[in-house]
Scaffold this motif. Sequence first.
Motif, PDB file in Angstrom:
ATOM      1  N   HIS A 132      20.769 112.343  61.899  1.00  0.00           N
ATOM      2  CA  HIS A 132      19.982 110.593  61.599  1.00  0.00           C
ATOM      3  C   HIS A 132      21.540 110.027  60.847  1.00  0.00           C
ATOM      4  O   HIS A 132      21.949 110.164  59.790  1.00  0.00           O
ATOM      5  N   PRO A 133      22.056 109.223  61.215  1.00  0.00           N
ATOM      6  CA  PRO A 133      23.066 108.691  61.157  1.00  0.00           C
ATOM      7  C   PRO A 133      22.785 106.746  60.694  1.00  0.00           C
ATOM      8  O   PRO A 133      21.919 106.730  61.005  1.00  0.00           O
ATOM      9  N   ALA A 174      29.377  93.702  62.159  1.00  0.00           N
ATOM     10  CA  ALA A 174      29.747  94.617  61.211  1.00  0.00           C
ATOM     11  C   ALA A 174      28.808  95.900  61.397  1.00  0.00           C
ATOM     12  O   ALA A 174      29.541  96.936  61.483  1.00  0.00           O
ATOM     13  N   LEU A 175      27.682  95.820  61.211  1.00  0.00           N
ATOM     14  CA  LEU A 175      26.435  96.907  61.152  1.00  0.00           C
ATOM     15  C   LEU A 175      26.766  97.247  62.435  1.00  0.00           C
ATOM     16  O   LEU A 175      26.333  98.869  62.297  1.00  0.00           O
ATOM     17  N   HIS A 176      26.400  96.829  63.817  1.00  0.00           N
ATOM     18  CA  HIS A 176      26.662  97.428  64.714  1.00  0.00           C
ATOM     19  C   HIS A 176      28.033  97.767  65.277  1.00  0.00           C
ATOM     20  O   HIS A 176      27.893  99.024  65.384  1.00  0.00           O
ATOM     21  N   ASP A 177      28.999  97.310  64.694  1.00  0.00           N
ATOM     22  CA  ASP A 177      30.135  98.019  64.796  1.00  0.00           C
ATOM     23  C   ASP A 177      30.519  99.148  64.876  1.00  0.00           C
ATOM     24  O   ASP A 177      31.062 100.308  65.652  1.00  0.00           O
ATOM     25  N   VAL A 178      30.065  99.028  63.105  1.00  0.00           N
ATOM     26  CA  VAL A 178      30.087  99.794  62.500  1.00  0.00           C
ATOM     27  C   VAL A 178      29.034 101.753  62.916  1.00  0.00           C
ATOM     28  O   VAL A 178      30.105 102.385  62.818  1.00  0.00           O
ATOM     29  N   GLY A 179      27.826 100.981  63.788  1.00  0.00           N
ATOM     30  CA  GLY A 179      27.232 101.945  63.695  1.00  0.00           C
ATOM     31  C   GLY A 179      27.419 102.535  65.035  1.00  0.00           C
ATOM     32  O   GLY A 179      27.944 104.013  65.046  1.00  0.00           O
ATOM     33  N   VAL A 180      28.123 101.851  65.272  1.00  0.00           N
ATOM     34  CA  VAL A 180      29.002 102.979  66.592  1.00  0.00           C
ATOM     35  C   VAL A 180      30.147 104.392  66.651  1.00  0.00           C
ATOM     36  O   VAL A 180      30.164 105.255  67.168  1.00  0.00           O
ATOM     37  N   GLU A 181      30.951 103.505  65.432  1.00  0.00           N
ATOM     38  CA  GLU A 181      31.823 103.869  65.397  1.00  0.00           C
ATOM     39  C   GLU A 181      30.978 105.445  64.536  1.00  0.00           C
ATOM     40  O   GLU A 181      31.491 106.333  64.277  1.00  0.00           O
ATOM     41  N   LEU A 182      29.975 105.247  63.903  1.00  0.00           N
ATOM     42  CA  LEU A 182      28.786 106.392  63.143  1.00  0.00           C
ATOM     43  C   LEU A 182      28.704 106.999  64.055  1.00  0.00           C
ATOM     44  O   LEU A 182      29.015 108.733  64.087  1.00  0.00           O
ATOM     45  N   ASN A 192      29.845 107.846  67.026  1.00  0.00           N
ATOM     46  CA  ASN A 192      30.674 108.243  68.036  1.00  0.00           C
ATOM     47  C   ASN A 192      31.394 109.341  66.648  1.00  0.00           C
ATOM     48  O   ASN A 192      32.034 110.382  67.289  1.00  0.00           O
ATOM     49  N   TRP A 193      31.488 109.623  65.313  1.00  0.00           N
ATOM     50  CA  TRP A 193      31.924 110.411  63.658  1.00  0.00           C
ATOM     51  C   TRP A 193      30.925 111.105  64.552  1.00  0.00           C
ATOM     52  O   TRP A 193      31.459 112.799  64.516  1.00  0.00           O
ATOM     53  N   VAL A 194      29.384 110.968  64.509  1.00  0.00           N
ATOM     54  CA  VAL A 194      28.492 112.065  64.812  1.00  0.00           C
ATOM     55  C   VAL A 194      28.679 113.581  65.791  1.00  0.00           C
ATOM     56  O   VAL A 194      28.695 114.812  65.152  1.00  0.00           O
ATOM     57  N   ARG A 195      28.817 112.499  67.426  1.00  0.00           N
ATOM     58  CA  ARG A 195      28.794 113.142  68.166  1.00  0.00           C
ATOM     59  C   ARG A 195      29.956 114.469  67.822  1.00  0.00           C
ATOM     60  O   ARG A 195      29.951 114.710  68.446  1.00  0.00           O
ATOM     61  N   GLU A 196      31.218 113.646  67.453  1.00  0.00           N
ATOM     62  CA  GLU A 196      32.957 114.729  67.192  1.00  0.00           C
ATOM     63  C   GLU A 196      32.698 115.124  66.374  1.00  0.00           C
ATOM     64  O   GLU A 196      33.556 115.998  65.873  1.00  0.00           O
ATOM     65  N   ASN A 197      31.868 115.445  64.980  1.00  0.00           N
ATOM     66  CA  ASN A 197      31.624 116.450  63.687  1.00  0.00           C
ATOM     67  C   ASN A 197      30.456 117.216  64.071  1.00  0.00           C
ATOM     68  O   ASN A 197      30.596 117.780  63.260  1.00  0.00           O
ATOM     69  N   ILE A 198      29.986 116.644  64.370  1.00  0.00           N
ATOM     70  CA  ILE A 198      27.933 116.953  64.443  1.00  0.00           C
ATOM     71  C   ILE A 198      27.380 118.399  64.944  1.00  0.00           C
ATOM     72  O   ILE A 198      28.161 117.928  66.183  1.00  0.00           O
ATOM     73  N   PRO A 253      26.736 111.079  52.401  1.00  0.00           N
ATOM     74  CA  PRO A 253      28.187 110.155  52.643  1.00  0.00           C
ATOM     75  C   PRO A 253      29.864 109.842  52.828  1.00  0.00           C
ATOM     76  O   PRO A 253      30.109 110.598  52.761  1.00  0.00           O
ATOM     77  N   VAL A 254      29.820 108.974  54.119  1.00  0.00           N
ATOM     78  CA  VAL A 254      31.294 109.360  54.655  1.00  0.00           C
ATOM     79  C   VAL A 254      31.728 107.866  54.794  1.00  0.00           C
ATOM     80  O   VAL A 254      31.150 106.768  55.421  1.00  0.00           O
ATOM     81  N   ASP A 255      33.067 107.606  55.002  1.00  0.00           N
ATOM     82  CA  ASP A 255      33.907 106.581  54.976  1.00  0.00           C
ATOM     83  C   ASP A 255      34.687 107.098  56.084  1.00  0.00           C
ATOM     84  O   ASP A 255      35.749 107.925  55.809  1.00  0.00           O
TER      85      ASP A 255
END
Length: 143
Positions: free
Chosen positions: A82-83, A59-67, A69-75, A8-10
């Motif tokens: 799987h996000p 909100a689900l869509h926008d946060v999905g895009v943010e997640l 991007n986070w996965v691409r930058e951190n994993i 889980p990530v915030d």
Amino acid sequence: MTHKILFPVDLTAPATWQHALPRALDMARGGELHVITVIPNFGMPVVGNYFGEGFIERALHDVGVELSNWVRENIPDVQEVHPHVVHGRIYHEIISAAERLGIQTIVMGAPRNDVTDYLLGPNAARVVRHARQSVFVVRGPEG
């Protein structure tokens, strides 16, 4: 059987995941890493009435895009990841996702001496108490 880790990530609070991410990656090596972020519910229906129709879907869509991007930058690219973005009570959604995905271990960060510790502490404690899976809590450095 492939080992499955739920992490889980915030996205708004790096202190909740920075120190735990290396451990989650290490534990997921050769298996699956499921990264989840939860959009908290409104608590009471009267609060939800102040948000326009379709707010949760947007909100689900926008946060999905943010997640994503986070996965691409951190994993790392070599890690199967799987996000997941869900909406509801934070601890309940983490536990539900762990059950639904067949997770063996939940890895959670818990920062110290910070406002987020107060806000996120109860969720981590509930996950530890109620999850059927093993829960590995990674404490951050004292601040």
